[in-house]
Design a protein around this motif. Structure first.
Motif, mmCIF file in Angstrom:
data_model
loop_
_atom_site.group_PDB
_atom_site.id
_atom_site.type_symbol
_atom_site.label_atom_id
_atom_site.label_comp_id
_atom_site.label_asym_id
_atom_site.label_seq_id
_atom_site.Cartn_x
_atom_site.Cartn_y
_atom_site.Cartn_z
ATOM 1 N N GLU A 105 -7.392 -0.104 7.134
ATOM 2 C CA GLU A 105 -5.974 0.128 6.867
ATOM 3 C C GLU A 105 -5.150 0.027 8.146
ATOM 4 O OE1 GLU A 105 -6.107 3.915 5.007
ATOM 5 O OE2 GLU A 105 -6.855 3.143 3.098
ATOM 6 N N GLY A 123 0.209 -6.562 9.550
ATOM 7 C CA GLY A 123 1.475 -6.614 8.839
ATOM 8 C C GLY A 123 2.661 -6.627 9.787
ATOM 9 N N SER A 124 2.535 -5.889 10.900
ATOM 10 C CA SER A 124 3.624 -5.872 11.883
ATOM 11 C C SER A 124 3.789 -7.226 12.556
ATOM 12 C CB SER A 124 3.364 -4.792 12.941
ATOM 13 O OG SER A 124 2.282 -5.156 13.800
ATOM 14 N N ASP A 175 -2.229 -2.692 8.717
ATOM 15 C CA ASP A 175 -0.874 -2.305 9.145
ATOM 16 C C ASP A 175 -0.462 -3.074 10.398
ATOM 17 O OD1 ASP A 175 -0.666 -0.534 7.063
ATOM 18 O OD2 ASP A 175 -1.143 1.246 8.255
ATOM 19 N N GLN A 176 -1.377 -3.185 11.354
ATOM 20 C CA GLN A 176 -1.055 -3.883 12.593
ATOM 21 C C GLN A 176 -0.826 -5.373 12.334
ATOM 22 O OE1 GLN A 176 -0.392 -2.327 15.350
ATOM 23 N NE2 GLN A 176 0.095 -4.217 16.449
#
Length: 206
Positions: A129, A136-137, A133-134
């Motif tokens: 996860e 996604g950034s 998230d990283q």
């Protein structure tokens, strides 16, 4: 043998304590464990002892043509990261086997997630996860990510759960973990199965 028994008991105690706080798959910091077992705060000695002990108990080795494969990935502009059940000595392995650090090999520093740094390990989805998230950034969606691992339970199942594409590396019988006894794993299939690392590039070029 007595020292190892004390070590494993300390690991279990640490795991049990953290599970009571709600962590599903806790990970220890092996330096803290050995410091307790050895009764010393001399971190240099503890690191050396932990490293030598690990190399004896759990020797590791690189897959054939790993350096050439990583070079091709880097030259192709592929964004590479690591999600690993790891300890402080894990980055050293790249120096020893490949004579290069992770940055030189093409791994993005912000996409490296070692379990001991977070107190949580695979097969929890926690590290995956964080990676999602990283990524996604950076504007990269999970379905655009290919996660490669040798363990159906610790690699394929949790990485698929966060939406990554998955590749099971079955090219080394000693490290392959199919986990057929796990009912959850039996319901999960990798997107591809590979026996040689360069098959990853063939898949990505399709």
């Amino acid at each position: 043998a007595a020292l190892l028994t004390e070590f494993y008991a300390a690991v279990k105690t640490d795991h049990d304590r953290n599970r009571k706080t709600g962590i599903d798959h806790p990970e220890v910091d092996i330096i803290q464990i050995w410091s307790t077992v050895l009764g010393t705060t001399d971190l240099e000695k503890v690191r050396a002892f932990a490293l030598e002990t690990e190399m004896i108990i759990n020797p590791v080795y690189p897959m054939p043509r790993l350096k050439e494969f990583l070079g091709k990935c880097k030259d192709s502009g592929l964004l590479m990261g690591i999600v690993s059940n790891a300890q402080f000595y894990t980055p050293y392995l790249f120096h020893w086997f490949l004579e290069a650090d992770l940055d030189t090999l093409g791994f993005a520093p912000d996409l490296i997630f070692y379990s001991y740094q977070y107190g949580r390990g695979k097969p929890s989805t926690f590290l995956y996860e964080l990676a999602a998230d990283q990524l996604g950034s950076r504007g990269i969606e999970p379905e655009a990510v290919l996660y490669v691992g040798n363990d159906m339970g610790k690699d394929i199942l949790p990485s698929a759960a966060v939406g990554f594409q998955t590749a099971l590396f079955a090219g080394d019988r000693r490290s392959l973990r199919l986990r057929k006894e796990d009912p959850e794993v039996r319901q999960c299939s990798p997107d591809i199965v590979i026996t040689e690392l360069e098959q990853i590039l063939d898949h990505l070029e399709q």
